[in-house]
Design a protein around this motif. Structure first.
Motif, PDB file in Angstrom:
ATOM      1  N   LEU A  93     -25.452  17.432  16.892  1.00 32.66           N
ATOM      2  CA  LEU A  93     -26.707  17.195  17.598  1.00 32.66           C
ATOM      3  C   LEU A  93     -27.850  17.996  16.983  1.00 32.66           C
ATOM      4  CD1 LEU A  93     -28.079  15.790  20.028  1.00 32.66           C
ATOM      5  CD2 LEU A  93     -27.563  17.850  21.359  1.00 32.66           C
ATOM      6  N   LEU A  94     -27.628  19.273  16.713  1.00 26.85           N
ATOM      7  CA  LEU A  94     -28.687  20.115  16.161  1.00 26.85           C
ATOM      8  C   LEU A  94     -29.054  19.691  14.743  1.00 26.85           C
ATOM      9  CD1 LEU A  94     -27.535  23.601  17.502  1.00 26.85           C
ATOM     10  CD2 LEU A  94     -29.293  22.101  18.424  1.00 26.85           C
ATOM     11  N   ASN A  95     -28.072  19.292  13.957  1.00 23.87           N
ATOM     12  CA  ASN A  95     -28.376  18.796  12.611  1.00 23.87           C
ATOM     13  C   ASN A  95     -29.152  17.486  12.652  1.00 23.87           C
ATOM     14  OD1 ASN A  95     -27.261  20.279  10.097  1.00 23.87           O
ATOM     15  ND2 ASN A  95     -25.662  20.556  11.648  1.00 23.87           N
ATOM     16  N   ALA A  96     -28.824  16.623  13.619  1.00 26.66           N
ATOM     17  CA  ALA A  96     -29.556  15.358  13.761  1.00 26.66           C
ATOM     18  C   ALA A  96     -31.018  15.631  14.097  1.00 26.66           C
ATOM     19  CB  ALA A  96     -28.901  14.500  14.843  1.00 26.66           C
ATOM     20  N   PHE A  97     -31.269  16.578  15.005  1.00 23.56           N
ATOM     21  CA  PHE A  97     -32.650  16.943  15.346  1.00 23.56           C
ATOM     22  C   PHE A  97     -33.372  17.527  14.133  1.00 23.56           C
ATOM     23  CE2 PHE A  97     -31.568  17.539  20.100  1.00 23.56           C
ATOM     24  CZ  PHE A  97     -31.906  16.212  20.352  1.00 23.56           C
ATOM     25  N   GLU A  98     -32.673  18.337  13.367  1.00 25.28           N
ATOM     26  CA  GLU A  98     -33.290  18.974  12.201  1.00 25.28           C
ATOM     27  C   GLU A  98     -33.689  17.942  11.141  1.00 25.28           C
ATOM     28  OE1 GLU A  98     -34.697  21.951   9.639  1.00 25.28           O
ATOM     29  OE2 GLU A  98     -34.141  22.064  11.765  1.00 25.28           O
ATOM     30  N   ASP A  99     -32.792  16.956  10.898  1.00 26.02           N
ATOM     31  CA  ASP A  99     -33.024  15.991   9.826  1.00 26.02           C
ATOM     32  C   ASP A  99     -33.722  14.717  10.302  1.00 26.02           C
ATOM     33  OD1 ASP A  99     -31.710  17.800   8.260  1.00 26.02           O
ATOM     34  OD2 ASP A  99     -29.836  16.656   8.150  1.00 26.02           O
ATOM     35  N   GLY A 100     -33.695  14.482  11.621  1.00 30.78           N
ATOM     36  CA  GLY A 100     -34.254  13.233  12.134  1.00 30.78           C
ATOM     37  C   GLY A 100     -33.432  12.020  11.764  1.00 30.78           C
ATOM     38  N   LYS A 101     -32.094  12.220  11.615  1.00 30.81           N
ATOM     39  CA  LYS A 101     -31.213  11.131  11.208  1.00 30.81           C
ATOM     40  C   LYS A 101     -29.933  11.142  12.041  1.00 30.81           C
ATOM     41  CE  LYS A 101     -32.817  11.277   6.396  1.00 30.81           C
ATOM     42  NZ  LYS A 101     -32.434  11.520   4.983  1.00 30.81           N
ATOM     43  N   LEU A 102     -29.347   9.951  12.205  1.00 32.41           N
ATOM     44  CA  LEU A 102     -28.083   9.822  12.943  1.00 32.41           C
ATOM     45  C   LEU A 102     -26.908   9.841  11.966  1.00 32.41           C
ATOM     46  CD1 LEU A 102     -29.107   7.093  15.539  1.00 32.41           C
ATOM     47  CD2 LEU A 102     -28.229   9.362  16.124  1.00 32.41           C
ATOM     48  N   ASN A 103     -26.769  10.926  11.247  1.00 32.18           N
ATOM     49  CA  ASN A 103     -25.690  11.038  10.273  1.00 32.18           C
ATOM     50  C   ASN A 103     -24.418  11.599  10.907  1.00 32.18           C
ATOM     51  OD1 ASN A 103     -27.302  10.036   8.248  1.00 32.18           O
ATOM     52  ND2 ASN A 103     -27.908  12.054   7.477  1.00 32.18           N
ATOM     53  N   SER A 104     -23.322  11.536  10.153  1.00 27.70           N
ATOM     54  CA  SER A 104     -22.047  12.081  10.620  1.00 27.70           C
ATOM     55  C   SER A 104     -21.904  13.505  10.085  1.00 27.70           C
ATOM     56  CB  SER A 104     -20.888  11.189  10.155  1.00 27.70           C
ATOM     57  OG  SER A 104     -20.980   9.910  10.725  1.00 27.70           O
ATOM     58  N   TYR A 105     -22.429  14.462  10.817  1.00 26.82           N
ATOM     59  CA  TYR A 105     -22.499  15.838  10.327  1.00 26.82           C
ATOM     60  C   TYR A 105     -21.177  16.582  10.487  1.00 26.82           C
ATOM     61  CZ  TYR A 105     -27.484  14.978  10.178  1.00 26.82           C
ATOM     62  OH  TYR A 105     -28.714  14.461   9.885  1.00 26.82           O
ATOM     63  N   TRP A 106     -20.591  16.510  11.674  1.00 30.86           N
ATOM     64  CA  TRP A 106     -19.379  17.292  11.924  1.00 30.86           C
ATOM     65  C   TRP A 106     -18.238  16.797  11.054  1.00 30.86           C
ATOM     66  CZ3 TRP A 106     -14.515  16.165  14.185  1.00 30.86           C
ATOM     67  CH2 TRP A 106     -13.739  17.296  14.468  1.00 30.86           C
ATOM     68  N   PHE A 107     -18.070  15.484  10.969  1.00 24.51           N
ATOM     69  CA  PHE A 107     -16.978  14.944  10.174  1.00 24.51           C
ATOM     70  C   PHE A 107     -17.236  15.147   8.692  1.00 24.51           C
ATOM     71  CE2 PHE A 107     -13.253  12.656  11.588  1.00 24.51           C
ATOM     72  CZ  PHE A 107     -12.627  12.391  10.384  1.00 24.51           C
ATOM     73  N   GLY A 108     -18.502  15.179   8.308  1.00 19.62           N
ATOM     74  CA  GLY A 108     -18.822  15.373   6.907  1.00 19.62           C
ATOM     75  C   GLY A 108     -18.720  16.811   6.450  1.00 19.62           C
ATOM     76  N   SER A 109     -18.465  17.741   7.392  1.00 21.05           N
ATOM     77  CA  SER A 109     -18.419  19.166   7.041  1.00 21.05           C
ATOM     78  C   SER A 109     -17.083  19.582   6.438  1.00 21.05           C
ATOM     79  CB  SER A 109     -18.714  20.027   8.279  1.00 21.05           C
ATOM     80  OG  SER A 109     -17.707  19.858   9.259  1.00 21.05           O
ATOM     81  N   GLY A 110     -16.110  18.689   6.431  1.00 27.73           N
ATOM     82  CA  GLY A 110     -14.807  19.029   5.852  1.00 27.73           C
ATOM     83  C   GLY A 110     -13.911  17.810   5.803  1.00 27.73           C
TER      84      GLY A 110
END
Length: 334
Positions: A93-110
Motif C-alpha cells: 500500500l505505501l509503495n503504491a502511494f509513493e509511486d502512484g501505481k498498482l504494482n505487485s510490490y510485496w510479491f516482487g520483493s523476493g
C-alpha cells in the motif's frame, strides 16, 4: 531483567526451538485485540492518508470511490482472527502511494523458492492453493518445522488468510487474500507448466486476455495453440490434469474468477471461468477430438448448473494433441 519482549517473524516455531527456558510466552497471533496490529485498516487509511488517496486517484484518473475499490482488490483482505477488520498489506500500500501505481510490490520483493519447493513436496496443485480450504486453528497456527501439510506455511507467510469461521465446527475457511498474491503466486507457478519459457508465455497470456475481453475465445485459443507448439513440453503432460491446471493458472493471471472440477448434478466441469459479461464452461479432452468434449457438456447439461448467474453461458470443448503437446481443435457454442 527483560521487562518486555516482542517476537515476530514470518513463520511460527515452537518455543523450545527458540530458547530452552522460554516457557511463558503469550501468543497473540490470533487474539482479537491485536488483529490489526501489523497492518493498515481501511479506517486508518481514510483517517490518516486522505491526501495520498487523492493524489493516487489523480494519477490513476479515477474517482476516490473507484480508487478505494482498486486498492482493496489489490492489497486488502488479510484477517488474523475472526471476526477481524480487513487489513491491507502495508508494504504494498505505501509503495503504491509513493509511486502512484498498482504494482505487485510485496510479491516482487523476493522469489518464493522455498514455497514452490514445499508445494512440490506436498503435491499441491495450483488450483488447491487457497480455494476455500477449511482447517482448525491448530492446523495452520502451528510450528512449521514439523508441519505435515502445506497449510501452516501458506497461512503464516501470507499466501492465504482467514476468510470465515464456523463456531460450531470450529473450522476456519482460508483463501488467497487479494489479487496481488493470486497473480504473483500463479506467475511463480507458471514455469512448471511452460517449460520455463515464462517471459514469452506471459506475453501470450496478455494477448489472450485482450482477446477474451473482446469476447474472442477462438482468438485466445489460437494464441495458446501457437505458443504451446513452440516450447519444449514439460514432463508428465500426458494427462488432462496438466492442461486443466495450466488453464487455471492462465485464467487466474487474467484476474478473473476461475475454478476447476466444478460440481453439477450430473458430473464435474473441468474448468469454469467468469468474465464481466460471460460465463465459460470448458471441457478438456486429451487424445480425443473436440466433438467428444462438447458432447460431454451437452450430454450432462453442464450449463444448467450456472443459469442463476445471470450471465450468458458459452460452451467450449477443447482437444489436446498428446503427440505435439498443444491444442488440437476446439468447438465454441453459445
Amino acid at each position: 531483567y527483560l521487562r518486555f519482549v516482542f517476537l515476530t517473524g514470518i513463520t511460527k516455531f515452537s518455543q523450545l526451538s527458540i530458547f530452552s527456558e522460554l516457557n511463558n510466552i503469550k501468543n497473540i497471533s490470533m487474539d482479537e485485540p491485536y488483529a490489526a496490529i501489523c497492518g493498515i485498516t481501511k479506517e486508518e487509511m481514510l483517517e490518516q492518508m486522505g491526501g495520498y488517496i487523492e493524489r493516487f486517484a489523480l494519477s490513476q484518473e479515477m474517482s476516490k470511490e473507484d480508487t478505494l475499490l482498486k486498492l482493496q482488490e489489490k492489497y486488502d483482505g488479510y484477517h488474523f482472527t475472526w471476526p477481524s477488520p480487513d487489513v491491507f498489506n502495508p508494504f504494498s500500500l505505501l509503495n503504491a502511494f509513493e509511486d502512484g501505481k498498482l504494482n505487485s510490490y510485496w510479491f516482487g520483493s523476493g522469489t518464493p523458492t522455498y514455497l514452490i519447493e514445499m508445494l512440490r513436496k506436498f503435491h499441491v496443485l495450483p488450483s488447491e492453493v487457497g480455494h476455500s480450504m477449511q482447517a482448525m486453528a491448530a492446523s495452520f497456527d502451528a510450528p512449521t518445522e514439523r508441519m505435515t501439510t502445506i497449510t501452516p506455511l501458506l497461512y503464516q507467510s501470507g499466501y492465504v488468510t482467514i476468510k470465515d469461521y464456523d463456531k460450531y465446527t470450529e473450522l476456519y475457511t482460508l483463501d488467497i487474500p487479494n489479487r496481488e498474491i493470486r497473480v504473483g503466486l500463479m506467475q511463480s507457478l507458471l514455469p512448471n507448466y511452460l517449460a520455463y519459457n515464462t517471459d514469452m508465455g506471459l506475453t501470450t497470456i496478455g494477448r489472450m486476455y485482450g482477446a477474451i475481453r473482446l469476447g474472442d475465445m477462438d482468438g485466445a485459443l489460437r494464441l495458446l495453440q501457437e505458443f504451446l507448439s513452440t516450447v519444449p513440453y514439460c514432463d508428465n503432460t500426458n494427462y488432462e490434469g496438466h492442461y486443466q491446471q495450466l488453464f487455471y493458472i492462465i485464467f487466474s493471471l487474467f484476474g478473473m474468477y476461475v475454478d476447476v472440477e466444478v460440481r453439477t448434478p450430473k458430473g464435474r466441469v473441468d474448468v469454469v471461468m467468469r468474465t464481466a459479461d460471460t460465463l465459460y464452461v470448458i471441457e478438456l479432452k486429451l487424445g480425443k477430438d473436440a466433438d467428444a468434449a462438447m458432447s460431454q457438456i451437452n450430454l450432462k447439461n453442464y450449463p444448467e448448473r450456472f443459469t442463476l448467474s445471470g450471465l450468458p453461458v458459452v460452451k467450449v470443448g477443447i482437444s489436446f494433441d498428446a503427440e505435439v503437446h498443444t491444442l488440437g481443435d476446439w468447438l465454441i457454442e453459445k
